[in-house]
Design an enzyme around this catalytic site. Structure first.
Site, PDB file in Angstrom:
ATOM      1  N   HIS A 186      25.815  27.312 -14.836  1.00  0.00           N
ATOM      2  CA  HIS A 186      26.647  27.486 -16.024  1.00  0.00           C
ATOM      3  C   HIS A 186      26.837  26.180 -16.769  1.00  0.00           C
ATOM      4  O   HIS A 186      26.913  26.138 -17.984  1.00  0.00           O
ATOM      5  CB  HIS A 186      28.005  28.066 -15.627  1.00  0.00           C
ATOM      6  CG  HIS A 186      28.048  29.537 -15.809  1.00  0.00           C
ATOM      7  ND1 HIS A 186      28.877  30.361 -15.097  1.00  0.00           N
ATOM      8  CD2 HIS A 186      27.347  30.343 -16.635  1.00  0.00           C
ATOM      9  CE1 HIS A 186      28.686  31.601 -15.473  1.00  0.00           C
ATOM     10  NE2 HIS A 186      27.764  31.618 -16.397  1.00  0.00           N
ATOM     11  N   ARG A 203      15.260  42.341 -20.706  1.00  0.00           N
ATOM     12  CA  ARG A 203      15.457  42.380 -19.243  1.00  0.00           C
ATOM     13  C   ARG A 203      16.520  43.431 -18.949  1.00  0.00           C
ATOM     14  O   ARG A 203      17.715  43.137 -18.945  1.00  0.00           O
ATOM     15  CB  ARG A 203      15.920  41.012 -18.737  1.00  0.00           C
ATOM     16  CG  ARG A 203      14.854  39.922 -18.773  1.00  0.00           C
ATOM     17  CD  ARG A 203      15.419  38.634 -18.198  1.00  0.00           C
ATOM     18  NE  ARG A 203      14.395  37.704 -17.799  1.00  0.00           N
ATOM     19  CZ  ARG A 203      14.060  36.610 -18.494  1.00  0.00           C
ATOM     20  NH1 ARG A 203      14.660  36.334 -19.629  1.00  0.00           N
ATOM     21  NH2 ARG A 203      13.132  35.795 -18.042  1.00  0.00           N
ATOM     22  N   ARG A 252      11.231  45.888 -20.382  1.00  0.00           N
ATOM     23  CA  ARG A 252      10.777  45.858 -18.994  1.00  0.00           C
ATOM     24  C   ARG A 252      11.656  46.807 -18.189  1.00  0.00           C
ATOM     25  O   ARG A 252      12.884  46.744 -18.284  1.00  0.00           O
ATOM     26  CB  ARG A 252      10.918  44.439 -18.449  1.00  0.00           C
ATOM     27  CG  ARG A 252      10.675  44.367 -16.973  1.00  0.00           C
ATOM     28  CD  ARG A 252      10.590  42.949 -16.536  1.00  0.00           C
ATOM     29  NE  ARG A 252      11.908  42.365 -16.362  1.00  0.00           N
ATOM     30  CZ  ARG A 252      12.085  41.075 -16.073  1.00  0.00           C
ATOM     31  NH1 ARG A 252      11.056  40.263 -15.987  1.00  0.00           N
ATOM     32  NH2 ARG A 252      13.287  40.597 -15.893  1.00  0.00           N
ATOM     33  N   GLU A 296       2.710  38.904 -13.217  1.00  0.00           N
ATOM     34  CA  GLU A 296       3.574  37.926 -12.550  1.00  0.00           C
ATOM     35  C   GLU A 296       3.076  37.624 -11.157  1.00  0.00           C
ATOM     36  O   GLU A 296       3.566  36.727 -10.495  1.00  0.00           O
ATOM     37  CB  GLU A 296       4.995  38.493 -12.405  1.00  0.00           C
ATOM     38  CG  GLU A 296       5.608  38.961 -13.662  1.00  0.00           C
ATOM     39  CD  GLU A 296       6.988  39.546 -13.421  1.00  0.00           C
ATOM     40  OE1 GLU A 296       7.958  38.814 -13.547  1.00  0.00           O
ATOM     41  OE2 GLU A 296       7.071  40.755 -13.099  1.00  0.00           O
ATOM     42  N   ASN A 328       7.190  32.599 -15.095  1.00  0.00           N
ATOM     43  CA  ASN A 328       8.160  32.096 -14.099  1.00  0.00           C
ATOM     44  C   ASN A 328       7.734  32.562 -12.708  1.00  0.00           C
ATOM     45  O   ASN A 328       7.635  31.767 -11.774  1.00  0.00           O
ATOM     46  CB  ASN A 328       9.572  32.619 -14.382  1.00  0.00           C
ATOM     47  CG  ASN A 328      10.027  32.332 -15.798  1.00  0.00           C
ATOM     48  OD1 ASN A 328       9.484  31.440 -16.438  1.00  0.00           O
ATOM     49  ND2 ASN A 328      10.993  33.066 -16.279  1.00  0.00           N
ATOM     50  N   ASP A 329       7.498  33.867 -12.601  1.00  0.00           N
ATOM     51  CA  ASP A 329       7.095  34.383 -11.294  1.00  0.00           C
ATOM     52  C   ASP A 329       5.637  34.062 -10.989  1.00  0.00           C
ATOM     53  O   ASP A 329       5.283  33.753  -9.856  1.00  0.00           O
ATOM     54  CB  ASP A 329       7.337  35.899 -11.206  1.00  0.00           C
ATOM     55  CG  ASP A 329       8.776  36.200 -10.823  1.00  0.00           C
ATOM     56  OD1 ASP A 329       9.270  35.533  -9.893  1.00  0.00           O
ATOM     57  OD2 ASP A 329       9.399  37.059 -11.444  1.00  0.00           O
ATOM     58  N   ARG A 339      11.029  29.665  -7.072  1.00  0.00           N
ATOM     59  CA  ARG A 339      11.424  29.169  -8.398  1.00  0.00           C
ATOM     60  C   ARG A 339      12.836  28.606  -8.418  1.00  0.00           C
ATOM     61  O   ARG A 339      13.192  27.836  -9.313  1.00  0.00           O
ATOM     62  CB  ARG A 339      11.262  30.275  -9.448  1.00  0.00           C
ATOM     63  CG  ARG A 339      12.065  31.516  -9.172  1.00  0.00           C
ATOM     64  CD  ARG A 339      11.599  32.666 -10.036  1.00  0.00           C
ATOM     65  NE  ARG A 339      12.346  32.772 -11.263  1.00  0.00           N
ATOM     66  CZ  ARG A 339      12.220  33.783 -12.121  1.00  0.00           C
ATOM     67  NH1 ARG A 339      11.358  34.758 -11.884  1.00  0.00           N
ATOM     68  NH2 ARG A 339      12.941  33.837 -13.210  1.00  0.00           N
ATOM     69  N   CYS A 359       5.951  35.755 -21.687  1.00  0.00           N
ATOM     70  CA  CYS A 359       7.401  35.856 -21.854  1.00  0.00           C
ATOM     71  C   CYS A 359       8.165  35.008 -20.853  1.00  0.00           C
ATOM     72  O   CYS A 359       9.378  35.050 -20.798  1.00  0.00           O
ATOM     73  CB  CYS A 359       7.858  37.318 -21.781  1.00  0.00           C
ATOM     74  SG  CYS A 359       7.492  38.075 -20.200  1.00  0.00           S
TER      75      CYS A 359
HETATM   76  C1  PEP Z   1       8.869  35.809 -15.446  1.00  0.00           C
HETATM   77  O1  PEP Z   1       8.769  35.979 -14.239  1.00  0.00           O
HETATM   78  O2  PEP Z   1       8.261  34.917 -16.080  1.00  0.00           O
HETATM   79  C2  PEP Z   1       9.772  36.659 -16.232  1.00  0.00           C
HETATM   80  C3  PEP Z   1       9.796  36.609 -17.535  1.00  0.00           C
HETATM   81  O3  PEP Z   1      10.594  37.472 -15.533  1.00  0.00           O
HETATM   82  P1  PEP Z   1      11.977  36.979 -14.859  1.00  0.00           P
HETATM   83  O4  PEP Z   1      12.157  35.527 -15.221  1.00  0.00           O
HETATM   84  O5  PEP Z   1      13.035  37.852 -15.404  1.00  0.00           O
HETATM   85  O6  PEP Z   1      11.680  37.202 -13.427  1.00  0.00           O
HETATM   86 MG    MG Z   2       9.628  37.763 -13.314  1.00  0.00          MG
END
Ligand code: PEP
Ligand code: MG
Length: 953
Positions: A580, A687, A723, A816, A839-840, A850, A887
C-alpha cells in the site's frame, strides 16, 4: 486425498491365503480403474519386504515405489474377509485395505485408521460387520481422545461472575479448536453442576468438533447460586472420551483434594492432578525424519518396538505442529502423527531413562528405522544458527548503486533522512480492565479522528480508500473482542492491543498471497499509531528541506502524511511493489524504491542520494556528472509526460504508420469513465476476480451482469477483454474453501479451478454474454496450459452462447504458462486471440516466485527467454490471422515498449495512468527499427543485456 466411503468396500470375501487375498485386492483396484494391470507384483513385493499387517485384524497392502507409475488415481479399496486370512506370523486379517497411492497420501489413511486401531477387539467387530456402513462406522467411529493441555487451563482469570468465567472456558476450547463459535452461547444455557470444594462443572455436546476439557479459576473469589466458585470445568463432550478423566476427578474429590486444583498457580499442577498432557520439562532431543514416505507402518513399528525396550515414558511430537506429543510405544499413536519426510521429530523422555533412550532413539531414526534413507538436505533448523554466520551488513559506500524494486516512477535526489522506528516501551499489566478499556477507547477515538482528517485531506482516491480500510480495521469486532479478553486477564491496553495486532499481522503474512500478505503492513501501521497515542508519543517531525525518506518498511499512513513538496523520494529496506505504501507513493507522485535491503538503513542521515523509481535503483553520494545527467533526464521526463498527456486521446501510431492499440487493465467497473478519459482505446484486461473480491459473498449472475454492463456502457463501443475468474492457489476467495496446497502457484488456479467448478464458471459466462448486447466482447481464460483446457472452456462458452447469442464475441486465452506459448502454433488455429500475461509468464519461465522477497527483482520480463516465448506466440498468431496483446506489467515498461512493438504485438494493455506515456513511446518509434531491435534482443543472454541494448540504441 484419501477418505473412506462405503462404495470402496467389498464385503464377505473369501481367500485361502495371503497370496489369494492380494490377488483379489489387486483385481478390485484394477477393475475400478485405480491402477494398471501389474500392480499385483507391487503388492507382493511390498509384502515380501515386510508384512503390512497393522494390528486389530487390519492389513494395508500397497505397492512399492517401483510400481507407482502403475497408479492412475490415488485411492483405496477395502475387502472384508469374515473367515480371516493368515497374514503370516500367526496374524489374521479380517479387513484388507488396498492402497493405490502415487506418493505419501496413504499416511493420511493411516491417520484416519488410528482412531480405530486404538479400540480393543476391533478385529472381531470387523469380522462380524454385516454391512459396508457398519464396517465404516467401526473404522471411523472409535472414540476420540479428550484434549486437555496447557492451552486449555486459564488460571486467575479476570471475571466478574459465573457467566464471564464460563465464557472464558468456552473461549479456551474454541482456541484449541474443540468447539465452534456457538459453544459459548450453548454453555450459558446449560445447568451447572456443583462438585464441591468450590468446583463447578458445565458440559455440552452441541457445537463440539472434538472432545476437550477447559479449566478456569477466577482472579477474585466469586460465588454462584449461594456457593463459592473457585474453579470451573467446561467440557466439550463427544462420546465417552472424558470417562477416564471423570473417574479420576471423582476419586480426587472423594479424597478431598479438590482445593489442589483451585489453588494451583500454574497449569502444570492442574494437568498433573488431572492426568492431562503435561508440558514436558523432561529432557528432549530433535531429529529430522528422512524416510521417503514418512513415518509409515514399517518404520513406526520399529520405533515403537525400540521405545518399548525402555522402562519409562517416551513421548514424541512433530516440532511446530499443533498436535500433542504421543506415546512412542504406541504404533497407532505414532501413525496418527502422520509425520512426513523433512519434518522434525521431538522426543521427550522421562529423566530416569533419558541418558540411554535419547541417543538410541536418535540413532535409530537417523539410520532410517529399517529403511534405506536419503539424508535430508541441510536442515531448516540450521537456519537459525546460520543467521549469525552471515556476513555483517555494511552501509553502501559513496558511488555505490543499490538495486531495489521499482515502486513509483520518477527521479529524486536529496539528503537521506533515516526514519528508524523507535521502540515504544509500555507496561504489560494494566491498572484495571475498566481503566485500560477506557484508555484504549480514547486512543482509538483519537486515531480515528486523525485518519478521518487524512481522508478529508487526501486528494487521491487511492489514498482515501486505503484509510477507509484502516478505519475498518480499527473497528473490527474480532480484534476488539480479542483485545477485551486480554484486558480482562489484567493486561495493559498497550500490551493487549499490540499482541492482538501482531498476531493478526502474522496470520496475514502467512497467507500465500503477496497482496494479502502485504496488508500486514497496514495492520502494523495502525497498530503503531494506536500504541503511540496510548503512550503519548508524537509523530516525528520531518525535516524542512526536500529529502529522501529512508525506512525499514514504510506504513501507508506514514507516506500519506508526507508533504510531497518536501519528500523528494522514498526508499525502504523491505516491501514489494504492490504494498500500500507503494500505491500511496504512486498516487502522490513521489518516486519510490522499495525492498532495497537492510544496508540502506545504515546510511548516514544527510548522505546525498539519487533515486530512480523507474528502474528501482539507488545511487549513494552520486558523482556530480551522474547527478546532472539524472536530473536532466527527470526534467525531460516531466516535459515528455506533459506532452504525452495532451495527446492521450489520439491513437498510438509509429512514425512509419503502424498502429498499436493501447488499452487499460482494470479490476472494477466504477472507474471506467476515468479510464476512457485517460486515453484507453478499450479494456485489455478486466480482472474479474477483483470484482469478486470486492463482494462479501460470490456475486450472483445478476450482480455480475450489472458490473460487466457498467464497463461496456462506459466503453461506448470500444472493445472489452474480460478474463474469467483467476483465483485458487495463492489467491483464495474468502467464501470459497479451496484445499491448501504446498505449491499454490503450481496448483489448482485459474481455468484449472473454474473448469472443475462449472457452477461458478457458467454463471460468470452467462452474465458476460447477457451484458454484451452485441457490443465487442472478448473473453479469455487464465492459466491455460494446454489444448484440452482451452477446448473445454471454449465448448462451455459456445454451449451457453446457443442460449444467449452475442454477435461480436471473440474467445482467446492468456499466455501465462510457457507450455501455452510453446503450443501457440497449435492453439492459434483455434483461438481468436492471445493476451500475454508477462507477470506469470516470467515467473513460470524463470522459476522465480513473482512475490519473492529477494528474488522477484530478478524476475524481469525482458529476459531473452521470455522474449523468445512472446516471439513464438506472435508469429503463430499472425500466421493464422489472429491478434496478440500483452497485459502484464511489462507492457508499461518504457524499455519494453519498442521490443514488444518490434516483436509484432498488436495491443498493449496497461494501468490507466500509463496509457498516455505508452502511446507517446509508440509514436517515437518506426516499426522497422523496432523490429531490428527486437531481433537483436532475442539473441542476448540476459535481461540486463537486453535493457542495455534498448537504452543505448
Ligand atoms: C499476468 O500474469 O501477467 C497477468 C496480467 O495476470 P495477473 O497479474 O493478474 O496474474
Ligand atoms: Mg497472471
Amino acid at each position: 486425498m484419501l477418505e473412506l466411503t462405503v462404495e470402496q468396500i467389498s464385503m464377505g470375501q473369501q481367500a485361502q491365503d495371503k497370496a489369494a487375498a492380494l490377488q483379489l485386492l489387486a483385481g478390485y483396484l484394477v477393475a475400478d480403474g485405480l491402477v494398471a494391470e501389474g500392480y499385483l507384483a507391487g503388492l507382493q513385493a511390498r509384502e515380501a519386504q515386510g508384512s503390512t499387517f497393522l494390528g486389530q485384524g487390519i492389513a494395508i497392502p500397497h505397492g512399492t515405489p517401483q510400481t507407482r507409475d502403475l497408479v492412475f488415481t490415488t485411492g483405496v479399496r477395502l475387502m472384508q474377509f469374515p473367515e480371516g486370512v493368515d497374514w503370516g506370523d500367526g496374524q489374521v486379517v479380517y479387513l484388507a485395505i488396498g492402497i493405490a497411492a502415487k506418493s505419501d497420501e496413504h499416511l493420511r489413511l493411516l491417520q484416519l485408521l488410528t482412531r480405530a486401531l486404538g479400540e480393543t477387539d476391533l478385529g472381531e467387530a470387523l469380522r462380524q460387520a454385516s454391512s459396508a456402513e457398519a464396517l465404516l462406522k467401526l473404522l471411523q467411529g472409535a472414540a476420540q481422545e479428550l484434549a486437555l493441555d496447557a492451552r486449555m487451563i486459564g488460571l486467575d482469570v479476570v471475571a466478574d461472575d459465573f457467566e464471564e468465567l464460563a465464557w472464558r472456558g468456552a473461549r479456551l476450547l474454541r482456541q484449541a479448536e474443540c468447539v465452534g463459535n456457538g459453544f459459548a452461547a450453548v454453555l450459558q444455557q446449560v445447568e451447572a453442576l456443583p462438585l464441591g470444594d468450590g468446583l463447578w462443572w458445565l458440559h455440552s455436546e452441541q457445537a463440539v468438533k472434538r472432545p476437550g476439557l477447559a479449566f478456569v479459576t477466577p482472579h477474585t473469589p466469586l460465588r454462584y447460586l449461594g456457593q463459592p466458585l473457585n474453579g470451573l470445568f467446561c467440557l466439550a463432550s463427544l462420546g465417552e472420551a472424558h470417562q477416564a478423566l471423570l473417574e479420576r476427578l471423582c476419586a480426587l474429590l472423594i479424597e478431598g483434594r479438590g482445593h489442589e486444583l483451585c489453588r494451583a498457580t500454574n497449569s502444570r499442577t492442574v494437568l498433573e492432578v488431572l492426568g492431562g498432557e503435561v508440558p514436558a520439562d523432561w529432557p528432549s532431543a530433535r531429529i529430522g525424519l528422512a524416510n521417503a514416505h514418512g513415518l509409515h507402518a514399517r518404520p513406526a513399528k520399529i520405533l515403537a518396538q525400540l521405545a518399548k525396550q525402555f522402562d519409562g515414558e517416551i513421548r514424541l511430537r512433530i516440532k511446530d505442529s499443533d498436535n500433542n506429543a504421543v506415546s512412542a510405544k504406541s504404533l497407532s499413536k505414532l501413525l496418527g502423527l502422520g509425520a512426513r519426510r523433512g519434518q522434525v521429530l521431538e522426543f521427550i523422555v522421562e529423566p530416569s531413562i533419558a541418558a540411554d533412550a535419547l541417543p538410541a532413539l536418535l540413532a535409530a531414526v537417523e539410520e532410517g528405522l529399517g529403511e534405506e534413507v536419503e539424508p535430508l538436505p541441510p536442515q531448516v533448523v540450521a537456519i537459525e544458527e546460520a543467521v549469525e554466520l552471515l556476513p555483517p551488513v555494511l552501509a553502501p559506500i559513496a558511488g555505490a548503486v543499490v538495486q531495489g524494486i521499482a515502486a513509483a516512477p520518477g527521479i529524486a535526489s536529496g539528503p537521506a533522512h533515516i526514519h528508524a522506528l523507535r521502540e515504544i516501551e509500555y507496561p504489560l499489566r494494566g491498572e484495571s480492565p475498566t481503566a485500560e478499556r477506557e484508555r484504549l477507547q480514547q486512543a482509538l477515538a483519537d486515531v480515528r479522528n486523525d485518519i478521518d482528517g487524512l481522508i478529508q485531506r487526501s486528494k487521491a482516491k487511492a489514498i482515501g480508500e486505503i484509510f477507509i480500510t484502516h478505519l475498518e480495521m480499527l473497528d473490527d469486532p474480532e480484534l476488539s473482542d480479542e483485545v477485551d479478553n486480554r484486558l480482562k486477564q489484567g493486561e495493559s491496553a498497550a500490551a493487549a492491543w499490540m499482541s492482538v495486532i501482531e498476531a493478526a499481522a502474522r496470520q496475514q503474512e502467512s497467507l500465500h498471497d503477496a497482496l494479502l500478505a502485504e496488508r500486514a503492513a497496514d495492520l502494523r501501521d495502525i497498530g503503531r499509531r494506536v500504541l503511540a497515542q496510548l503512550c503519548g508519543i508524537a509523530t516525528p517531525e520531518e525535516p524542512q528541506e526536500p529529502y529522501i525518506l529512508v525506512m525499514d518498511e514504510v506504513g501507508p499512513s506514514d507516506v500519506a502524511r508526507l508533504d510531497p513538496a518536501r519528500v523528494a523520494g522514498i526508499l525502504t529496506a523491505r516491501g514489494g511493489a504492490t504494498a500500500h505504501s507503494a500505491i500511496v507513493a504512486r498516487a502522490l507522485g513521489i518516486p519510490a524504491v522499495v525492498g532495497a535491503g537492510a544496508s540502506v538503513l545504515l546510511l548516514a542521515s544527510g548522505c546525498p542520494l539519487l533515486l530512480d523509481g523507474q528502474r528501482g535503483r539507488l545511487t549513494v553520494a552520486p558523482a556530480d556528472e551522474v547527478l546532472r545527467t539524472a536530473l536532466a533526464e527527470r526534467d525531460q521526463r516531466a516535459q515528455r509526460l506533459q506532452a504525452a498527456a495532451a495527446r492521450r486521446l489520439e491513437p498510438a501510431v509509429t512514425r512509419d504508420g503502424h498502429a498499436v492499440e493501447v488499452c487499460a487493465n482494470i479490476g472494477e467497473s466504477a472507474s471506467i469513465a476515468n479510464v476512457v478519459d485517460l486515453g484507453a482505446e478499450g479494456i485489455g484486461l478486466l480482472r474479474t476476480e477483483l470484482i469478486f473480491m470486492a463482494h462479501p459473498q460470490a456475486p450472483d449472475e445478476a450482480t455480475q451482469e450489472a458490473e460487466y454492463r457498467r464497463v461496456l456502457d462506459g466503453l461506448a463501443g470500444r472493445p472489452l477483454v474480460v478474463r474469467t475468474l483467476d483465483v485458487g492457489g495463492d489467491k483464495p476467495l474468502p467464501y470459497w474453501p479451496i484445499a491448501k496446497e504446498e505449491n499454490p502457484f503450481l496448483g489448482v488456479r485459474g481455468v484449472r479451478l473454474t473448469l472443475q467448478r462449472p457452477q461458478i464458471m457458467e454463471p460468470q459466462l452467462r452474465a458476460l454474454l447477457r451484458a454484451a448486447d452485441n457490443r465487442p466482447l472478448r473473453i479469455m481464460f487464465p492459466m491455460v496450459g494446454g489444448v484440452e483446457e482451452w477446448r473445454q472452456a471454449r465448448d462451455m462458452t459456445e454451449r451457453l452462447r446457443q442460449e444467449i447469442p452475442v454477435a461480436d464475441l471473440q474467445l482467446g486465452i492468456m499466455v501465462e504458462v510457457p507450455s501455452a506459448a510453446l503450443l501457440a502454433p497449435v492453439l492459434a488455429r483455434e483461438v481468436d486471440f492471445f493476451s500475454i500475461g508477462t507477470n506469470d509468464l516470467t515467473q513460470y519461465t524463470l522459476a522465480i516466485d513473482r512475490g519473492h522477497p529477494t528474488l522477484s527483482a530478478q524476475a524481469d520480463g525482458l529476459h531473452p527467454a521470455v522474449l523468445q516465448l512472446i516471439d513464438i506466440t506472435v508469429r503463430a498468431a499472425h500466421a493464422h490471422g489472429k491478434w496478440v496483446g500483452v497485459c502484464g506489467e511489462l507492457a508499461a515498461d518504457p524499455v519494453a515498449v519498442p521490443l514488444l512493438v518490434g516483436l509484432g504485438v498488436d495491443e498493449l494493455s496497461v494501468a490507466a495512468r500509463s496509457i498516455a506515456e505508452v502511446k507517446a513511446e509508440v509514436r517515437e518509434l518506426t516499426l522497422e527499427n523496432a523490429q531490428a531491435l527486437a531481433q537483436q534482443a532475442l539473441i542476448q543472454g540476459t535481461a540486463a543485456q537486453v535493457r542495455a541494448l534498448v537504452e543505448t540504441r
